[in-house]
Design an enzyme around this catalytic site. Structure first.
Site, PDB file in Angstrom:
ATOM      1  CB  ALA A 113      -0.927  -0.005   1.215  1.00  0.00           C
TER       2      ALA A 113
ATOM      3  CB  THR B  35       3.613  -6.454   1.526  1.00  0.00           C
ATOM      4  OG1 THR B  35       2.609  -5.511   1.857  1.00  0.00           O
ATOM      5  CG2 THR B  35       3.434  -6.917   0.095  1.00  0.00           C
TER       6      THR B  35
ATOM      7  CB  ALA C 218       1.718 -11.579   0.976  1.00  0.00           C
ATOM      8  CD  GLN C 219       3.588 -18.475   3.128  1.00  0.00           C
ATOM      9  OE1 GLN C 219       2.681 -19.292   3.071  1.00  0.00           O
ATOM     10  NE2 GLN C 219       4.566 -18.561   4.003  1.00  0.00           N
TER      11      GLN C 219
ATOM     12  N   GLY D 228      -1.004 -15.006  -2.683  1.00  0.00           N
ATOM     13  CA  GLY D 228      -1.002 -14.252  -3.915  1.00  0.00           C
ATOM     14  C   GLY D 228      -1.937 -13.068  -3.920  1.00  0.00           C
TER      15      GLY D 228
ATOM     16  CD  GLU E 200      -4.892 -18.068  -1.116  1.00  0.00           C
ATOM     17  OE1 GLU E 200      -4.398 -18.206  -0.001  1.00  0.00           O
ATOM     18  OE2 GLU E 200      -4.829 -17.012  -1.757  1.00  0.00           O
TER      19      GLU E 200
ATOM     20  CG  ASP F 293       2.840   1.349  15.067  1.00  0.00           C
ATOM     21  OD1 ASP F 293       2.676   1.027  16.261  1.00  0.00           O
ATOM     22  OD2 ASP F 293       3.806   0.960  14.393  1.00  0.00           O
TER      23      ASP F 293
ATOM     24  CG  HIS G 213      -3.698 -18.218   7.733  1.00  0.00           C
ATOM     25  ND1 HIS G 213      -3.511 -19.574   7.573  1.00  0.00           N
ATOM     26  CD2 HIS G 213      -3.708 -17.693   6.495  1.00  0.00           C
ATOM     27  CE1 HIS G 213      -3.398 -19.842   6.284  1.00  0.00           C
ATOM     28  NE2 HIS G 213      -3.519 -18.718   5.605  1.00  0.00           N
TER      29      HIS G 213
ATOM     30  NE  ARG H  65      -7.395 -17.206   4.844  1.00  0.00           N
ATOM     31  CZ  ARG H  65      -6.517 -16.369   4.370  1.00  0.00           C
ATOM     32  NH1 ARG H  65      -6.303 -15.230   4.978  1.00  0.00           N
ATOM     33  NH2 ARG H  65      -5.851 -16.652   3.294  1.00  0.00           N
TER      34      ARG H  65
ATOM     35  CG  HIS I  69      -3.413 -14.104   8.320  1.00  0.00           C
ATOM     36  ND1 HIS I  69      -2.069 -14.234   8.056  1.00  0.00           N
ATOM     37  CD2 HIS I  69      -4.040 -14.014   7.109  1.00  0.00           C
ATOM     38  CE1 HIS I  69      -1.885 -14.230   6.739  1.00  0.00           C
ATOM     39  NE2 HIS I  69      -3.055 -14.084   6.149  1.00  0.00           N
TER      40      HIS I  69
ATOM     41  CD  GLU J 171      -3.563  -6.358   8.305  1.00  0.00           C
ATOM     42  OE1 GLU J 171      -2.561  -6.673   7.627  1.00  0.00           O
ATOM     43  OE2 GLU J 171      -3.931  -6.988   9.313  1.00  0.00           O
TER      44      GLU J 171
ATOM     45  NE  ARG K 246      -7.384 -10.598   4.424  1.00  0.00           N
ATOM     46  CZ  ARG K 246      -6.439 -11.386   3.911  1.00  0.00           C
ATOM     47  NH1 ARG K 246      -6.133 -11.310   2.630  1.00  0.00           N
ATOM     48  NH2 ARG K 246      -5.781 -12.222   4.674  1.00  0.00           N
TER      49      ARG K 246
ATOM     50  CB  SER L  38      -5.125  -7.972   1.866  1.00  0.00           C
ATOM     51  OG  SER L  38      -4.462  -9.186   1.757  1.00  0.00           O
TER      52      SER L  38
END
Ligand code: SIN
Length: 540
Positions: free
Chosen positions: A29, A56, A59-60, A62, A127, A222, A243, A289, A350, A374, A385, A390
């Protein structure tokens, strides 16, 4: 009780820097929005670690976007709305599914190399809760790392982006009811003020609220905390995604084992070796999920175990090593060979579905403050989600933010003197309290919650409040203040929502209640906690 600023400062005595746009965060982002904004403006891009370190990067699975002939934006929208459990913003989801493919092309133009098959077509995986194969990946299971590599190279080469690595954003500056920049701690501990026409929060998530998380150390909520202190509204904070399959092995971190492993056929077994997802959902291992995570917890409780197994041993060695090289190698360092061994897994925090409320241009309720990725709550994810949405959300709304930035009127008088005075007293063991908070959130505001666990959590969190009044100028103390704020926002919303929906499951209210609870819970410093009717219509 929460002060407006979390450290003592006076802008009259600080080094002040001016720019057009400040972007905070080095994930997809932040990098993408900074690059797009720099086409028309001077940008200062800051992050609390090095340029390559963000959520990021981990991230696996995709990035979900419609590219196949058999797929359509309408199908992608349907899957997203269904996963979101009735409270997505229809308009935000519509923007995601229609604009995602063009933004994906831009990522490719920026140099991201997604995996292709031998015919030169993009390899698409599936997924949980996706009705189609629509997820692009890179280097097998290193999609985030490849995206960050490509964007970071462009950022470094951009003449209009000034990069501040290892700079910690402490607080947003506000004056005359708008955001006018950010207070930042440099690597040497000195504080500076960066004044801007617009500020974009791209600070990522809040995984460190929990003892077990797939997120890196930097995910300390934050952005949400800063925005809340500055007066912006936050929304949907009760919806936390766990997750289902994080590695659960002695001495190993809760390393993410991508849902794509199940997408390629892996099955879940309890400690007795029994496949169990058929008892919980017709989509078995590819159910949404939240359902898989709860089923795993129930199975762990039933068998008195702290994990279940993920089994992909029926697939070929070649497929496993080609599709999941990162996961394969990581597990192997702990003596687990995915080709022959079942992998012990358990749910871990997650993703934060809620965040700083934005409109369809990524603008928050505080003028000149934007949020992307996020940290934001655009309405795309609703209560849960859809996997791999994302990364697409970040680029779709990053693009919309830059379009809006181009229309902002220039403010000439943006440099009032601002200050805060906290007590300089010390006496707070930051790291001990952080661990206490993380354990509390895991046990009492986790996959399953109830009124007693939530009330107890709020009581205990409120007792930690002393830190707010103290002037500790260390990153750990600022992060603790942020975690504490966001833990409270999460627990209060979770206690208020007396039903179960998506990532929020109440043992004492196990049913979804559309009559009373098709609402968002919004919170702000000035208004406290309020209900707002959700706009999405029910999807079958
Ligand atoms: C995964 O690879 O399972 C995570 C993908 C996501 O959270 O979108």
């Amino acid at each position: 009780m929460i002060p407006r600023y979390v450290c003592n400062f006076n802008t009259e005595n600080l080094h002040n820097i001016s720019t057009d746009v400040v972007v905070i965060g080095f994930g997809i982002a932040g990098l993408y929005t900074a690059l797009e904004a720099s086409k028309n403006a001077d940008v200062v891009l800051i992050g609390k670690k090095g340029l390559m370190e963000s959520n990021t990067r981990f991230a696996q699975g995709g990035i979900a976007a419609v590219t196949a002939e058999s797929d359509s934006p309408a199908l992608h929208r349907h899957d997203t709305l269904l996963a979101g459990a009735g409270i997505c913003s229809y308009e935000a989801v519509d923007a995601l599914v229609h604009e995602g493919p063009d933004r994906l092309q831009e990522l490719i133009t920026y140099g991201t190399r997604f995996d292709k098959d031998e015919d030169g077509e993009y390899e698409l995986t599936r997924e949980g809760a996706h009705s189609e194969r629509r997820i692009l990946h890179a280097q097998g299971d290193a999609t985030g790392a490849e995206i960050v590599r490509a964007l970071a190279e462009k950022v470094k080469a951009s003449p209009r982006i000034t990069l501040f690595e290892e700079h910690f954003a402490i607080d947003l500056l506000t004056e005359n009811n708008h955001c006018s920049g950010v207070l930042v701690m440099k690597p040497d501990g000195k504080i500076i003020a960066i004044r801007s026409q617009a500020t974009v929060l791209a600070t990522g998530g809040a995984g460190q609220l929990y003892r077990y998380t797939t997120n890196p150390e930097i995910a300390t909520a934050d952005g949400v905390a800063m925005a809340y202190r500055a007066g912006a509204e936050v929304k949907d904070m009760e919806f936390i995604q766990f997750h289902p399959t994080a590695l659960c092995y002695p001495d190993a971190p809760r390393f993410l084992i991508s849902e794509a492993v199940r997408g390629e056929g892996a099955i879940l077994r309890n400690i007795h070796g029994e496949r169990f997802m058929g008892n919980y959902h017709e989509l078995m291992e590819l159910a949404p999920r939240d359902i898989v995570a709860r089923a795993i917890v129930s199975e762990m409780e039933r068998t008195n175990s702290t994990y279940v197994y993920l089994d992909i041993t029926h697939e070929s060695e070649q497929l496993i090593k080609h599709r999941f090289p990162t996961i394969y190698e990581f597990c192997l360092t702990y003596g687990l060979d995915m080709v022959t061994d079942w992998i012990p897994v358990a749910p871990a925090c997650h993703y934060m579905m809620g965040g700083v409320t934005t409109d369809l241009n990524g603008e928050t309720t505080l003028p000149r403050l934007f949020a992307c990725g996020e940290v934001s709550c655009t309405g795309v994810h609703g209560a849960n989600r859809l996997a791999s949405n994302s990364l697409s959300e970040a680029i779709v709304f990053g693009h919309r933010i830059t379009a809006r930035l181009a229309t902002l009127e220039k403010l000439e008088n943006n440099q009032n003197h601002l200050h805060e005075n906290l007590s300089t007293q010390k006496g707070y063991n930051v790291m001990k309290e952080r661990l206490h908070l993380q354990k509390l959130m895991l046990r009492k505001v986790g996959v399953k919650r109830d009124a007693k666990s939530l009330t107890d959590t709020i009581d205990q969190l409120e007792k930690m409040h002393a830190i707010y009044g103290l002037d500790y100028t260390t990153q750990e103390a600022f992060e603790m203040k942020n975690l504490l704020t966001v833990a409270l926002l999460t627990a209060r919303a979770a206690l208020t929502r007396t039903e179960s929906r998506g990532g929020h499951y109440r043992l004492d209210y196990p049913e979804k209640n559309d009559t009373d609870w098709c609402v968002h819970l919004i919170q702000s410093m000035s208004m406290g906690l309020m209900k707002e009717r959700a706009s999405q219509h029910v999807v079958e």
